[in-house]
Scaffold this motif. Sequence first.
Motif, short mmCIF file in Angstrom:
data_model
loop_
_atom_site.label_atom_id
_atom_site.label_comp_id
_atom_site.label_asym_id
_atom_site.label_seq_id
_atom_site.Cartn_x
_atom_site.Cartn_y
_atom_site.Cartn_z
N ARG A 135 47.72 55.46 18.30
CA ARG A 135 47.63 55.33 17.61
C ARG A 135 49.97 55.22 17.81
NH1 ARG A 135 47.10 60.96 13.68
NH2 ARG A 135 47.22 62.18 15.48
N MET A 136 50.45 54.57 17.05
CA MET A 136 52.22 54.42 17.86
C MET A 136 52.22 53.82 16.46
SD MET A 136 53.91 56.17 19.30
CE MET A 136 56.04 55.62 19.98
N GLY A 137 53.21 54.47 14.87
CA GLY A 137 53.61 53.55 14.12
C GLY A 137 52.90 54.06 12.68
N LEU A 138 53.29 53.25 11.73
CA LEU A 138 52.45 52.99 10.27
C LEU A 138 52.19 52.11 9.74
CD1 LEU A 138 54.59 55.87 9.12
CD2 LEU A 138 52.26 56.55 10.40
N GLN A 139 51.07 51.60 9.20
CA GLN A 139 50.81 50.32 8.81
C GLN A 139 51.42 50.81 7.36
OE1 GLN A 139 51.05 47.43 10.64
NE2 GLN A 139 48.95 47.46 11.72
N MET A 140 51.89 50.09 6.66
CA MET A 140 51.88 49.94 4.93
C MET A 140 51.78 48.89 4.45
SD MET A 140 56.03 52.49 5.87
CE MET A 140 56.74 50.90 5.97
N ALA A 141 51.91 49.24 2.94
CA ALA A 141 51.78 47.96 1.58
C ALA A 141 53.06 49.14 0.59
CB ALA A 141 49.91 47.83 1.31
#
Length: 334
Positions: A310-316
């Motif tokens: 994991r590296m970073g964020l997935q956002m909505a």
Amino acid sequence: MTNQAQYVTAAVAVAGVVGGAYCAFRAYQEIRKPKLPQEWTQVGTLKNMYAYPVKSCAPVILNTAECTILGLRDGWLRDRILMIVDEKNNFLTARACPELLLIKTNVRNSVLTLTHVDMEPLHVNLAEVNALKEPKSAFVWGVEVPVRDCGWEASEWLSRLIDRTTTNYRLVYYASQNSRSLRSTTNKIYKFTKNDTGALPDEVPFNLINEASVDELNTRLSECQVTHRNFRPNFVLSGTAKAYEEDNWKFVKIGENVFEIIKPCTRCILTTVDPETGVRNSKTEPLETLKSYRQIEDPLVRKTAGSSPRMGLQMALRSAPGGVVSINDPIYVA
């Protein structure tokens, strides 16, 4: 009881069932709707912002953009709204064809321009494509998506660049104002809603990277260095946040725009390709180093992510669409 009375009684009963089902559905929607935080902590500012009009091609640097359910937008420029497909209408990415990273994109008014050092410029009028081309089907990770073909000139340009043919690849333009369909396995672990998949990104329409995490990763790399561009984010956070502190966040607010973190961003071979040269790292870095200390620990999630770190964020987006985000906006978390 007369037949007419029976019909009326049946109609009322059906209406009651339908009405009850609707109320139950609305209640379910309200339960699923996340309660937005009331208290926020500032962790920095928005240092860089990018959109990638063509999936897997070079980014466009943004100073200001509108947040929509399909991702960032600046007029006709939209994030991952176009992609390249093969003869079976399956999407092509820089994982298999690193040369795509060297295709530079620009959108002025409704005209998309693609450039490459070895090619003449290609111009595609997206307004004409939208008006004149009928939707057809293409596929992203096996999910059918509606697209419009951008024509033979774009096909010939891309095919010559990719494999020196004339018709093997085509440029297509997303043909809907709604998010694409979810994969059948998507909601088994993560709390995706029907508006969270965007147009043509791999998973979600917004991605954030913490600059401190990239800096910490570089201290572990002995033979190469990477930048945030290796991770193709939309937003780059710079500030007081410590490396990997983002693992514990649930919500992010940039200016007045609120995003829910759907999942960590699990990384693939694309991170090993230099975004400036299109050359893949011979030792598969930084992916191998990330695998050594950034594995997902939850065994249920690990079944779907495998060894992808994991590296970073997935956002909505969770605030109303149409909000504006700009460079140097404060970034808050909860």
